[in-house]
Design an enzyme around this catalytic site. Structure first.
Site: not given
Length: 304
Positions: A49, A112, A138, A143, A166, A208
């Site tokens: 990202t 999405y 992740y 997000r 993560k 991270i």
């Protein structure tokens, strides 16, 4: 976790530097990698990202993987962000990343389309079977729009290919429970800089990080002090760097981090649309916060 190499320690989610006309600035990328090597981080994440991955072409991503792996010593691992919401495309990029020499893959839960738990399991299983290197799941609900439970995370971590997570929900209760449920299956890393120290206390194995783009040595020192039992020293670094971490997210990441790096003459303050450079008021606050934080860390011996 089996015999796969573990993913632990301090990884920097590295920015992708651009020239003013929007091309990748390879000279600046080398400078960034050199700073990370000097700080002795454990790894870098390329095209995550923070690396503005949605705006990068496949060719650009593969070139970044190759450059990072060729530039850095073998002791510093390279993780490639190859996740997306199309399993087939993620597999193809993952294969290309593996061929480019990366050590592991960062695979976000598909945004999405929000698959079910069984769909997520099948997604990670398909990617893992297509490559020979480990996957880091992740989890970033802010997000992706999809928040997994500790049980969901443990279920996906039962896949032998998923050796790390993560975890970026900023929920310490979720993190702690997930670590407990999946502790024999995967290493958990904080995906939120401000929770790094607390997650170490809860059984986390690393981070991270965004802030390590600008002050990588601080988190390396925090980790070393915590691991040798100097919890007071680790806490002092956490408290010193915390205001800067907050400032780095006043506006959308990586705008603030890129501004600080540009102010140090390392990169140009350039992002690809739809992201733009930070506003003047934010820039002023970032400058003041960075200098204050840097001085406090120097006083603590956390930058040496």
């Amino acid at each position: 976790m089996g015999s796969a190499p573990r993913i632990t320690g301090v990884y920097t989610a590295i920015v992708t530097p651009f020239t003013k006309d929007g091309q990748i600035d390879w000279g600046a990328f080398d400078k960034l990698l050199h700073l990370q090597a000097q700080a002795e981080v454990d790894g870098v994440v390329v095209t995550g990202t923070t690396g503005e991955s949605p705006t990068l072409s496949v060719d650009e991503k593969v070139s970044l993987y190759r450059r990072a792996r060729a530039f850095l010593p073998a002791s510093i691992k390279v993780m490639a962000g190859t996740g997306g919401n199309d399993t087939r495309q993620s597999i193809e990029l993952s294969k290309l990343a593996q061929d480019a020499g990366v050590d592991s893959l960062l695979v976000v839960t598909p945004p999405y389309n929000k698959p079910t738990r069984e769909g997520l399991y099948a997604h990670y299983e398909a990617i893992g079977k297509a490559v020979r290197i480990p996957l880091c799941l992740y989890h970033v609900p802010s997000r992706t729009g999809q928040r997994l439970s500790p049980e969901d995370l443990a279920y996906i971590c039962s896949l032998p290919q998923v050796t790390a997570v993560k975890e970026a929900s900023a929920d310490l209760c979720l993190f702690s429970k997930a670590v407990t449920l999946a502790q024999t299956q995967a290493d958990f890393l904080s995906g939120d800089d401000f929770t790094f120290l607390p997650t170490l206390a809860a059984g986390g194995q690393g981070v991270i990080s965004v802030v390590t783009n600008v002050l990588p040595r601080a988190f390396v020192q925090l980790t070393r002090r915590f691991r040798r039992g100097d919890t007071g020293g680790a806490l002092a670094i956490h408290q010193a760097i915390f205001p800067l971490i907050e400032c780095l997210f006043i506006e959308s990441n990586p705008g603030p981090a890129k501004y600080i790096l540009a102010s140090q003459g390392i990169i140009q303050d350039s992002l690809r649309l739809p992201l733009v450079s930070v506003q003047p008021a934010t820039a002023k606050r970032l400058t003041e916060c960075f200098e204050h934080c840097k001085q406090k860390l120097q006083d603590l011996g956390a930058l040496s």
